[in-house]
Design a protein around this motif. Sequence first.
Motif, PDB file in Angstrom:
ATOM      1  N   TYR A 117      21.852  30.295  41.354  1.00  0.00           N
ATOM      2  CA  TYR A 117      23.235  30.186  41.389  1.00  0.00           C
ATOM      3  C   TYR A 117      23.632  30.711  42.645  1.00  0.00           C
ATOM      4  N   PRO A 161      34.191  39.592  38.472  1.00  0.00           N
ATOM      5  CA  PRO A 161      34.488  39.405  36.763  1.00  0.00           C
ATOM      6  C   PRO A 161      32.941  40.433  36.752  1.00  0.00           C
ATOM      7  N   ASN A 163      30.561  39.309  34.227  1.00  0.00           N
ATOM      8  CA  ASN A 163      29.817  38.509  33.506  1.00  0.00           C
ATOM      9  C   ASN A 163      28.718  37.405  34.450  1.00  0.00           C
ATOM     10  N   PHE A 164      28.878  37.539  35.179  1.00  0.00           N
ATOM     11  CA  PHE A 164      28.376  36.545  36.756  1.00  0.00           C
ATOM     12  C   PHE A 164      28.635  37.548  38.025  1.00  0.00           C
ATOM     13  N   MET A 168      29.971  34.629  41.388  1.00  0.00           N
ATOM     14  CA  MET A 168      30.950  34.693  41.101  1.00  0.00           C
ATOM     15  C   MET A 168      31.845  35.543  42.343  1.00  0.00           C
ATOM     16  N   ARG A 171      30.392  32.636  44.828  1.00  0.00           N
ATOM     17  CA  ARG A 171      31.180  31.598  44.993  1.00  0.00           C
ATOM     18  C   ARG A 171      32.660  31.508  46.328  1.00  0.00           C
ATOM     19  N   THR A 241      38.554  35.737  39.427  1.00  0.00           N
ATOM     20  CA  THR A 241      38.241  35.174  38.156  1.00  0.00           C
ATOM     21  C   THR A 241      38.232  36.068  36.880  1.00  0.00           C
ATOM     22  N   GLU A 264      40.286  31.737  38.540  1.00  0.00           N
ATOM     23  CA  GLU A 264      39.625  31.284  36.937  1.00  0.00           C
ATOM     24  C   GLU A 264      39.740  31.917  36.717  1.00  0.00           C
ATOM     25  N   ARG A 292      24.437  31.458  26.082  1.00  0.00           N
ATOM     26  CA  ARG A 292      24.478  31.708  27.674  1.00  0.00           C
ATOM     27  C   ARG A 292      25.406  33.005  27.730  1.00  0.00           C
ATOM     28  N   THR A 297      30.842  33.503  29.011  1.00  0.00           N
ATOM     29  CA  THR A 297      31.667  32.926  30.138  1.00  0.00           C
ATOM     30  C   THR A 297      32.257  32.480  29.922  1.00  0.00           C
ATOM     31  N   CYS A 298      33.497  31.065  31.013  1.00  0.00           N
ATOM     32  CA  CYS A 298      34.311  30.835  30.335  1.00  0.00           C
ATOM     33  C   CYS A 298      34.174  30.321  30.045  1.00  0.00           C
ATOM     34  N   VAL A 299      33.266  29.602  30.490  1.00  0.00           N
ATOM     35  CA  VAL A 299      32.832  28.025  30.126  1.00  0.00           C
ATOM     36  C   VAL A 299      32.064  28.460  28.727  1.00  0.00           C
ATOM     37  N   ALA A 457      27.825  22.976  35.533  1.00  0.00           N
ATOM     38  CA  ALA A 457      27.823  24.157  36.215  1.00  0.00           C
ATOM     39  C   ALA A 457      26.481  24.168  37.770  1.00  0.00           C
ATOM     40  N   PHE A 463      34.906  23.314  40.106  1.00  0.00           N
ATOM     41  CA  PHE A 463      34.599  24.666  39.060  1.00  0.00           C
ATOM     42  C   PHE A 463      36.218  24.672  39.219  1.00  0.00           C
TER      43      PHE A 463
HETATM   44  O1  LIG Z   1      32.422  32.487  33.658  1.00  0.00           O
HETATM   45  C1  LIG Z   1      32.568  32.602  34.581  1.00  0.00           C
HETATM   46  O2  LIG Z   1      33.486  33.534  34.569  1.00  0.00           O
HETATM   47  C2  LIG Z   1      32.841  31.225  35.553  1.00  0.00           C
HETATM   48  C3  LIG Z   1      30.881  31.264  35.573  1.00  0.00           C
HETATM   49  C4  LIG Z   1      30.274  30.536  34.615  1.00  0.00           C
HETATM   50  C5  LIG Z   1      29.640  29.042  35.573  1.00  0.00           C
HETATM   51  O3  LIG Z   1      29.800  29.050  36.735  1.00  0.00           O
HETATM   52  O4  LIG Z   1      29.138  28.304  35.008  1.00  0.00           O
END
Ligand SMILES: O=C(O)CCCC(=O)O
Length: 496
Positions: A117, A161, A163-164, A168, A171, A241, A264, A292, A297-299, A457, A463
Amino acid sequence: MDMKTSPLSLLKDPSLLKTDALLGGQWFAGGARFAVHDPATGLKLADVANLGAKEAELAIAAANEAWPAWKAKTAKERSTILRQWFDLLMQHQDDLGRLMTAEQGKPLPEAKGEVAYGASFVEWFAEEAKRVNGETLPQFDNNRRLLVLKQPIGVCAAITPWNFPLAMITRKVAPALAAGCPVVIKPAELTPLTALAAAELALRAGIPPGVLSVLTADAENSIAIGKVLCASDVVRHLSFTGSTEVGRILMAQCAPTVKKLSLELGGNAPFIVFDDADLDSAVEGAFASKYRNAGQTCVCTNRFYVQAGVYDAFVAKFAARVKTAKVGNGFEDGVNQGPLIEPAAVDKVQRHLDDAVAKGASVVTGGKHLAELGAGQFFEPTVLANATAGMLCAREETFGPLAPVFRFETEQEAIAAANATEFGLASYFYSRDVGRIFRVGEALEYGMVGVNVGILATEHVPFGGVKQSGLGREGSHYGMDDYVEIKYLCVGDIQK
Ligand SMILES: O=C(O)CCCC(=O)O
Ligand SMILES: NC(=O)C1=CN([C@@H]2O[C@H](COP(=O)(O)OP(=O)(O)OC[C@H]3O[C@@H](n4cnc5c(N)ncnc54)[C@H](OP(=O)(O)O)[C@@H]3O)[C@@H](O)[C@H]2O)C=CC1
C-alpha cells in the motif's frame, strides 16, 4: 536485545536495519539515542539516534540547498527515480514488513500489505509527476497571453504517526518529490525503523543528498523539532497525520509563517446497517473496518448504528465473526490481531469499556485485557450491545478493538447520530436501496463514505476529512495539489 533472538535477526538484507538518522544525505549518529521496543514482547529492538532542534535546522538548510537541482530535473527524471524507489520497496517487502511488525505490532501479512500500500503511492506519484499540467486561458486583450504555471512549493516537512509507519510517509513524500520539492520527515518515536529502511531504499534509488532527511527523535525532541519545522520561513508546507490535538498545536505554530498545511487527523467513524442491508456482507465489512491494525487506524469504525429490525441478528452474527479472530504476536501464523501500541492505548480501551458497561452496555464477546500475554498490551476484540449516546465511546475515538453497537429506528435518526461529532473523516453504511444510498451518501458530513464496503482507501482516491478531521486530500491526482503553487503569468506586448 540479543540479535539472535530478535525478530530482526531474520532480515534478508540486514543493512536495512538503520539506527542512525538521515541528515542531508549522510547517516548521522548524533550523541543521544532512544530505545525502540517490540510492543508484542516489550523487548528492545534498537537504540536510535535522538535528534533535536539543531539537526532540524541543518536538515532544512540541506533541503533548501538541494532544492534548485531537484526542481530543475525534468518530471520524467524525477519519475524514473521514484519508480526505482517503488521497485526497491517491493523487492524488500518481506524485510520492511518484518521491521514493521517488530516495531508496530501489526500481523506480518498485514504489515506486508502496508508495504504494498505504501509503495503504491510512490508508484502512483511517479506517474503523476509527468502530469503536473499548467493551463492557457483565453485573453481579455489580444495583445496579451494568459498562462497558469504550476511550480513546486518548496521545502516540505512531514510529521507522521506510528500506526502506518510506511504508508503515511510515502503518501506525503512521494507527491512532494514528484512535484520537485525536498522533504524533511519526522517519524513517530515508536516506529522509526521502517522509516529509516525506506529512506535507505530511497538513497539506493537515486534520491540526491539533502532532498530527503529523516529526523528520528523521542517524544520530547519531536516537540522541539516540530517547533523548528513550523517556525521556519524556508519550510513552505507541513503535512501531518496524527491526533486532532497535535494537529491544532501544529496549525497554531504554523500561523506566523502562513504555511500551507495538509492535516489528516482523528476520526469517529460511524458504520450504519439499515434493515435492507445484506447482513453477511455487513458483518464482513464491519470486521474489516473495525479490527484492521487492532482498531488503530483513523478510518476504523468507532460506532456501529444498526436499525432495530436487524439489530439482534447483526449483533449475533458480528460477535460470532469477531470470536474467530486470533490474538497474539504478529509473527505467529494465523494471528490477525496484534498488540496495542503502548500501555496507554490499552488503558483507553479499558476506560471506554468500563464507562459503557457502567452506563448499561453489555459485553457480547471479548472484554478482557489479556494482561498475561506477551508485554501485556493485548486486548480481546470486543463487541458491546446496547450502546447509547451518553457513553465516551460515542464521542471519543477509542483507537482500539472495541465495537459498540447502537440501535436506531429511522434513517433520519441514524444520519443525525452519525453526524453528531466534530470529526468527519470516514463513514460507512450498508443498504441495498438505491434511493437511500444516494440520500444517506449525500447527507453524511464526512470526507469519505463507504457504501457496502468496510475498507475504502487505495492510492488513486482522495483520502481526507472535513470538520476537525483535517485539511486537504492525500493520494489521487488531488494529492499533488498541496505541493504545487499556482502562478498566473500575464504576457503583454504580443502584437509589437
Ligand atoms: O489511520 C491513519 O493514520 C490513516 C491511514 C489509513 C488508511 O490509509 O487507510
Ligand atoms: N489520524 C490518525 O491517523 C492518528 C490518530 N491518532 C490518535 O492520536 C492518539 C494519540 O496517538 P499519538 O501517537 O500520541 O499521536 P500524536 O498526534 O501525538 O503523534 C503523531 C506524530 O506527531 C508527533 N508529535 C506529537 N506531538 C508533537 C508536537 N507537539 N510537535 C511536533 N510533533 C509532534 C509524534 O511524535 P512522537 O511519536 O515522537 O511523539 C508523531 O510523530 C491515538 O490514540 C489516536 O486516537 C494517532 C495516530 C494516528
